[in-house]
Structure formats: C-alpha cells, structure tokens
Design an enzyme around this catalytic site. Structure first.
Site, mmCIF file in Angstrom:
data_model
loop_
_atom_site.group_PDB
_atom_site.id
_atom_site.type_symbol
_atom_site.label_atom_id
_atom_site.label_comp_id
_atom_site.label_asym_id
_atom_site.label_seq_id
_atom_site.Cartn_x
_atom_site.Cartn_y
_atom_site.Cartn_z
ATOM 1 C CG ASP A 145 -9.086 6.580 0.996
ATOM 2 O OD1 ASP A 145 -7.983 6.585 0.427
ATOM 3 O OD2 ASP A 145 -9.249 6.180 2.158
ATOM 4 N N GLY A 165 -5.596 3.417 -0.719
ATOM 5 C CA GLY A 165 -6.918 2.956 -1.133
ATOM 6 C C GLY A 165 -7.143 1.525 -0.702
#
Length: 319
Positions: free
Chosen positions: A127, A170
């Site tokens: 991420d 995400g």
C-alpha cells in the site's frame, strides 16, 4: 547483542523474502545469531522459532510471499499475549527483533518496545502507506502488476470499444491507484484521500466519446467504494458499454521487482545495524534515496498523505 530474531507480519508483500535474507546475512556477517519466528506474532506466542543459517535464506531473494509465513494475531493485542511472546524470546536468548510489515506490525513492535524489548520495524506493504519513507517494500512490484493488468485490459477495451473500471487495493491509501492510473493513462483516478465529482467523471467520459475515443479506463481504490457500483452508474448514465475488473490479491504476489529487492536488502541490513548499535524502538525507511530511521511511536502517530502534486498532474492529464 549476540542473538536477534526476525518475523514478517500482516499482509504479505513481494520483497519480504529479500528483507529476511538481508537480516540473516547481515547479522551473520557480524557474528550474530539469527532466529526466524514463523507466522508473525502468532509464532512468537506459540514458540514457532528456529535458528536460521546462511543456507536458510538461499534461493529466496527472487521469490514473492514470505518464507517465514505471516498471520493475523488478535491474541498479541492483549498484555498476556505480548508477555508470552517476550517470554519465548528470552527463552531462546533473543535480545532484539526485526519486524517486517505494515502499520499493524509496527504497532506490535511498539508494544514490545514499551515492555522494554528492542525492536526495529521494516516497512513491508504494497500500500505504500507508512509515513517516514518514500517507498515500502512490495509497492513497486504491486504497481507493475497493476500496470501489466491495465495494459492488457486496454487491449480488450479497445477491441470492444468499452469503458473499464479497474478496482485496485488501497482501503486507506491511494498510492497504487494514483501511480498506476498515471502510468496507465487512466481517464479518472479515485482515491480515498481526495474527493471526487461523479458528474465530472461522467462528463469527461461523454466528451471523450464525442471526440471519437474508443475506450476509457477508470481506476478506483477499494477504499473509495465498489468498482462494480461505479461501473453500473457509469453505464446507466452514459449508455457506454462498461465492464469491471477487480484485481484483488494478484497484486500481492509475484517475483519482486529489482527495485523492491534492492530496497528490501538495504532496509533489512540497516535494521540489523540499528539493533547492533543499541537503537531499539525505531523503524527504517528511505527518503531521497538515503536510509533513515525514526522513532516508531512518532511514525504511528502520523497519517499517510498522498502526493498532491502527482494527484494534480493526474487530473490535468486526464482531460
């Protein structure tokens, strides 16, 4: 310090093996024994610990995933669980710990630090959402996986003259969406850190269609909402044939890129250096290609921010 441990925790990311390898080899170079802790903090509590040699980390630098395995461990959130973990560390004579993972893993390292056990965190998450470092281990590989998928989707989108919504990972950070959208030439990029105007997205698609554009790509970070729902709304409001592709866990796998292998090697080795210097309660990172370290408490108190200049550029280029 003559004996250290290493574990991987949380979601896996490509390059974790390269980091483990660097920790083991750097420590052995300095005549320090290394113990691998399997299944993250769960293995720490359950005593799944064994000594690692140079041969233990042979032939893994190019492999995705993590040789040490990883797992979620709710029990480690309790005082009793953490005390059991420290008890096992002491039983094996381990004096310091390298923790490779994301913010949840760093929280565990923070708790151990507060109990007086020296830990150094190494940022490993696709991420790219750990403050204090420009890049986290696995982000570059995941980004390239997404770009490869977008390029392939664009081929079929062009052939069928379709609009595609591509949902990427995400939940709280939009780096994968932003970077892949910019590199993939997406018409719109939706990320958790920025508001979006659905009416403007629809208008942009219509303008493109009117000037003869044969396909469009919309990138949506999962934290913004369901790609399927976005796809339905786009098709309803534009009458453009729309398909949705949810990339899912393919983003976590695969052989790490050269960048991630080098990054992981540098960060893993640096973490060992800090422990040998007696610097616990730290986390390592890279900023402007220089190795840095921060107080892990400070990093956990900070919030990840997206590169606003890059987001602005993506908006300007997607007219």
């Amino acid at each position: 310090m003559k004996r250290i441990g290493v574990l991987t925790s949380g979601g896996d990311s490509p390059g974790m093996n390269a980091a483990v390898r660097a920790v083991v080899r750097k420590a052995i170079y300095h005549n320090v024994e290394v113990y691998g802790i399997y299944n993250g903090y769960s293995g720490l509590i359950n005593g799944k610990i064994e000594k690692l040699e140079i041969g233990s980390v042979g032939d893994i630098i190019h492999r995705g995933g993590t040789k040490l395995y990883t797992a979620r461990c709710p029990e480690f959130k309790t005082v009793e669980g953490r005390e059991k973990g420290i008890e096992n560390l002491k039983k094996f004579g381990i004096e310091g710990l390298v923790v490779i993972g994301g913010d949840g893993s760093f929280m565990g390292a923070k708790k151990l630090t507060e109990l007086g056990f020296p830990c150094v965190g190494v940022p490993g998450t696709i991420d790219n959402d750990i403050p204090g470092t420009d890049f986290t281990i696995g982000f570059d590989t995941a980004l390239n996986t997404v770009i490869d998928a977008i390029d392939k989707i664009r081929d079929t989108a062009t052939s069928h003259e379709r609009t595609y919504v591509v949902e990427v990972m995400g939940r709280h950070a939009g780096d994968i969406a932003l970077w892949s959208g910019l590199a993939g030439g997406a018409e719109s990029i939706l990320i958790p850190e920025a508001d979006y105007d659905m009416d403007e997205i629809i208008a942009r698609l219509r303008r493109g269609h009117e000037r003869g554009k044969k396909h469009s790509i919309i990138i949506v970070a999962e934290g913004v909402g369901s790609g399927v729902e976005f796809g339905k709304r786009i098709e309803e409001e534009t009458s453009l044939e729309t398909r949705v592709s949810v990339l899912g866990h393919i983003q976590r796998g695969g052989s790490p890129s050269a960048f991630d292998r080098v990054l992981a090697s540098r960060l893993g080795a640096y973490a060992v250096e800090l422990l040998l210097e007696g610097k616990g309660g730290r986390c390592v990172g890279i900023q402007s290609n220089e190795l840095v370290h921060h107080d892990i408490l400070d990093i956990l108190d900070k919030k990840h921010t997206v590169d606003q200049n890059m987001y602005r550029l993506s908006q300007e280029l997607s007219i």
